[in-house]
Each structure stands twice: as structure tokens, then as C-alpha cells.
Design an enzyme around this catalytic site. Structure first.
Site, short mmCIF file in Angstrom:
data_model
loop_
_atom_site.label_atom_id
_atom_site.label_comp_id
_atom_site.label_asym_id
_atom_site.label_seq_id
_atom_site.Cartn_x
_atom_site.Cartn_y
_atom_site.Cartn_z
N LYS A 108 24.46 -36.23 8.76
CA LYS A 108 24.34 -35.04 9.34
C LYS A 108 24.93 -34.19 8.49
CE LYS A 108 27.72 -32.55 12.39
NZ LYS A 108 27.18 -32.05 13.36
N CYS A 151 20.68 -25.02 14.42
CA CYS A 151 21.63 -24.84 14.63
C CYS A 151 22.96 -24.44 16.16
CB CYS A 151 22.69 -25.69 13.97
SG CYS A 151 24.53 -26.18 14.64
N LYS A 198 13.61 -27.79 10.77
CA LYS A 198 14.01 -28.29 12.12
C LYS A 198 14.40 -27.36 12.74
CE LYS A 198 17.31 -31.29 14.37
NZ LYS A 198 17.88 -32.49 14.75
C1 LIG Z 1 27.15 -34.83 18.75
C2 LIG Z 1 25.60 -34.11 18.27
C3 LIG Z 1 25.67 -33.70 16.92
C4 LIG Z 1 24.56 -33.32 16.33
N1 LIG Z 1 24.38 -32.03 14.28
C5 LIG Z 1 23.65 -33.12 14.09
C6 LIG Z 1 23.23 -31.90 12.94
O1 LIG Z 1 24.97 -32.06 12.43
N2 LIG Z 1 22.34 -31.74 12.34
C7 LIG Z 1 20.89 -31.04 13.66
O2 LIG Z 1 19.52 -31.00 12.37
N3 LIG Z 1 21.16 -31.89 14.43
C8 LIG Z 1 21.57 -32.17 14.96
N4 LIG Z 1 21.92 -32.18 16.06
C9 LIG Z 1 20.33 -32.52 16.94
C10 LIG Z 1 20.12 -33.70 17.34
O3 LIG Z 1 19.53 -34.38 16.08
C11 LIG Z 1 18.69 -33.83 17.83
O4 LIG Z 1 18.36 -33.07 17.34
C12 LIG Z 1 18.98 -33.69 19.28
O5 LIG Z 1 20.32 -33.97 19.98
C13 LIG Z 1 17.93 -33.72 20.48
O6 LIG Z 1 16.90 -34.65 20.03
P1 LIG Z 1 18.46 -35.65 21.35
O7 LIG Z 1 17.54 -35.71 22.39
O8 LIG Z 1 17.09 -37.56 21.31
O9 LIG Z 1 19.48 -36.37 20.90
C14 LIG Z 1 23.69 -33.31 16.82
C15 LIG Z 1 22.99 -33.82 18.26
C16 LIG Z 1 25.13 -34.30 19.00
C17 LIG Z 1 23.95 -35.09 20.46
#
Ligand SMILES: Cc1cc2nc3c(=O)[nH]c(=O)nc-3n(C[C@H](O)[C@H](O)[C@H](O)COP(=O)(O)O)c2cc1C
Length: 300
Positions: A39, A128, A162
Site C-alpha cells: 500500500k 491517486c 505510476k
Molecule cells: C481498494 C484499492 C486500494 C488501492 N490503493 C492504492 C494505493 O494505495 N496506491 C496505488 O498506487 N494504487 C492503489 N490502488 C490502485 C491499484 O493499484 C490499481 O492501479 C488499480 O486498482 C487498477 O488495477 P486493477 O483494475 O487491477 O485493480 C488501489 C486500488 C484499490 C481497488
């Protein structure tokens, strides 16, 4: 050769969807993952956004966690010692409120590496959607370059940046990150969205807007990867809606050299292992033995 070539595999787990790894101990074999990205941590602790913080949508998850974390000092003290014991690479995800925070955060991470190894790279999350103040770094190429340059000066570790999918010119922003000294780009974070309870005439999330993830965003993420791949020379790490080997192969041919699994970790915790099992035969279908042979081969 990029630092990504030193990973055991091109399958990584995305920040915020894998906790601090302890939660997944015994569920999957960490040593088969290319890297774990815990995280995101910030310089100071953050309590995050008002609940409810997550809501399911059609083929997706809308979240508004708000970078809830205990701050870098607690992370280095409480979470890193365990992460260091795992037989995989650890990529520390960080976010900054402003450019000034880069040197303090960067130095703290460098010092932790001097004391004991165990951090293999840093992912700078400039994207974010739930935190006001960070947005501009992901939308303005010049500002992105400046924040990356500042972090680059403070850090000797490989630096991944990112990006956010919530813009039309992601290739330009990626170029800014590359000029600032990024070693790789990861794309993308969540798509800004809104879920509504019309009877109450209120948003479903406590914070109003949130970030959409999961299968629903895969086409958006693929668009981002393609635009970045054609704009920069550094490797692209694809993220967004990836769940199966077919999803992974789509990202590779589109231009990703590695991928991260996010939301799928919640509803299919062994997705990464299933993908790794299937990878050699999927590559063989294209007459390839390595991922590098297929990266960016999409005719577009
Ligand atoms: C519950 C949740 C918390 C997330 N927290 C972070 C975070 O702390 N930092 C970050 O860079 N991305 C965070 N993300 C984004 C994910 O790392 C990812 O970039 C995004 O969900 C897209 O990928 P996915 O569709 O496979 O989930 C979070 C996503 C979710 C669903």
C-alpha cells in the site's frame, strides 16, 4: 537491459490490493511473483476518507480509501522487516503532497536501504484520485517531470512512476516522467467515477467520488499502455482489470513489459499463480519463449 529483467517473473501485485503481504501468506507462493508493491505510504500518517470506502459496480470496484496509512516511519519500522524476509522483490509505493516532500521521503528510504537491504525499487504514485493536491503531477507533463526529477535526486533505487488514466495525453505525461529520470512507467491507477443512490439522492461512497478498478477499466488501461509505449523508451508496466492469462497477453502485445494484478487479488486471490502456470503455453502460441519477444507486437 532494464531492472525489470532482473525480476523472477513479469507478474507483480498492485499497491493497495495486497495489503502489506502478510494477509496473503500461505495463499500464494511469493517467490513466483516478480515483485510485491505494498500500500502507498506518505511522509505523514493519513487517516483516509469517510466510510463507506468501497462499493461494487458492474464488473468493477469503486473505492475511496484516501491513502489511509501510518506514514513512512511506521512503515519502515513495522512493515518493512516482514516484507524483507520474503523471497521476492519489494517495490515501495510512495506519494507526495508537494515537491518539497520528495527529498525527505527519498532520504528516509535511502537510509533504510543503507541500514539493511530489502527495498528493490520505488513506485512514485502521482495518480491517486482520492487525494487532493497530488492530481497535477499526473496531468501536467512539466510538473510530472519536476516531481520525478526531485525524487530522482534523492533516490538511487530504480524509480517507477505510476500515472493516472484520467487524462487524454498520458503519453506526454509519461515523457515528462522519463525526462525527469524515471526508469519505468506504470499505468494505470483507477478511473475517476461516481456511484449514486438515487432514492437517498446521495453518493454511495462517503467521499462522493472514487476510483474505479477491475475488469470494467481494462480497455482504458490498454489505451494508456499503448500511448505510453509509443511515447517513451523506458519499460511500461500495465495495470487495470487484469485477471486472466488472456488479459496479461493483451497487455504484453500492447506494449507492457510486465503487469500488476490489482482488484483480482480480492475476488480471486490465486489469480497470479494461475497466470504464471499458463504463461509459457500462451507465449508458445505466438511462437515465443520470452515476454520480451511479444512486447508491443500489436499491429495498430
Ligand atoms: C481498494 C484499492 C486500494 C488501492 N490503493 C492504492 C494505493 O494505495 N496506491 C496505488 O498506487 N494504487 C492503489 N490502488 C490502485 C491499484 O493499484 C490499481 O492501479 C488499480 O486498482 C487498477 O488495477 P486493477 O483494475 O487491477 O485493480 C488501489 C486500488 C484499490 C481497488
Amino acid at each position: 537491459m532494464s531492472f525489470i529483467d532482473g525480476f523472477t517473473s513479469p507478474i507483480l501485485v498492485a499497491s493497495g490490493t495486497f495489503g502489506y503481504a502478510k494477509e496473503m501468506d500461505g495463499v500464494i507462493d511469493f517467490s513466483r511473483l516478480g515483485a510485491i508493491i505494498p500500500k502507498t505510504v506518505t511522509l505523514l500518517p493519513r487517516s483516509g476518507n469517510t466510510p463507506p470506502r468501497t462499493i461494487e459496480t458492474a464488473s468493477g470496484l469503486l473505492n475511496s480509501i484516501g491513502l489511509d496509512n501510518d506514514g513512512i516511519d511506521e512503515f519502515l519500522l513495522q512493515k518493512l522487516p516482514y516484507l524483507r524476509t520474503l523471497k521476492t522483490k519489494i517495490i515501495v509505493s510512495i506519494a507526495v503532497k508537494n515537491i518539497e516532500e520528495c527529498s525527505i521521503l527519498g532520504e528516509k528510504i535511502e537510509r533504510a536501504c543503507d541500514d539493511a537491504a530489502g527495498i528493490d525499487a520505488v513506485e512514485l504514485n502521482v495518480s491517486c484520485p482520492n487525494v487532493s493536491g497530488g492530481g497535477d503531477f499526473a496531468t501536467d507533463p512539466k510538473l510530472c517531470e519536476q516531481v520525478v526529477q526531485k525524487m530522482r535526486q534523492a533516490l538511487s533505487l530504480p524509480l517507477i512512476v505510476k500515472l493516472s488514466p484520467n487524462i487524454w495525453n498520458i503519453g506526454e505525461v509519461a515523457k515528462g516522467a522519463e525526462t525527469g529520470g524515471a526508469d519505468a512507467i506504470s499505468a494505470a491507477n483507477t478511473c475517476l467515477g461516481l456511484a449514486v443512490d438515487w432514492r437517498k439522492q446521495k453518493p454511495r461512497l462517503g467521499n462522493g467520488f472514487g476510483g474505479l478498478s477491475g475488469p470494467a477499466i481494462k480497455p482504458v488501461a490498454l489505451r494508456c499502455v499503448r500511448h505510453i509505449y509509443t511515447a517513451v523508451k523506458i519499460p511500461v508496466i500495465g495495470i487495470g482489470g487484469i485477471e486472466t492469462i488472456d488479459d496479461v497477453m493483451e497487455f504484453f502485445v500492447t506494449g507492457a513489459s510486465a503487469i500488476q494484478i490489482g482488484t483480482a487479488n480480492f475476488y480471486k486471490p490465486t489469480a497470479t499463480m494461475q497466470i504464471l502456470d499458463a504463461l509459457p503455453s500462451a507465449l508458445a502460441e505466438l511462437g515465443a519463449k520470452t515476454v520480451a519477444e511479444v512486447v508491443g507486437t500489436l499491429e495498430l
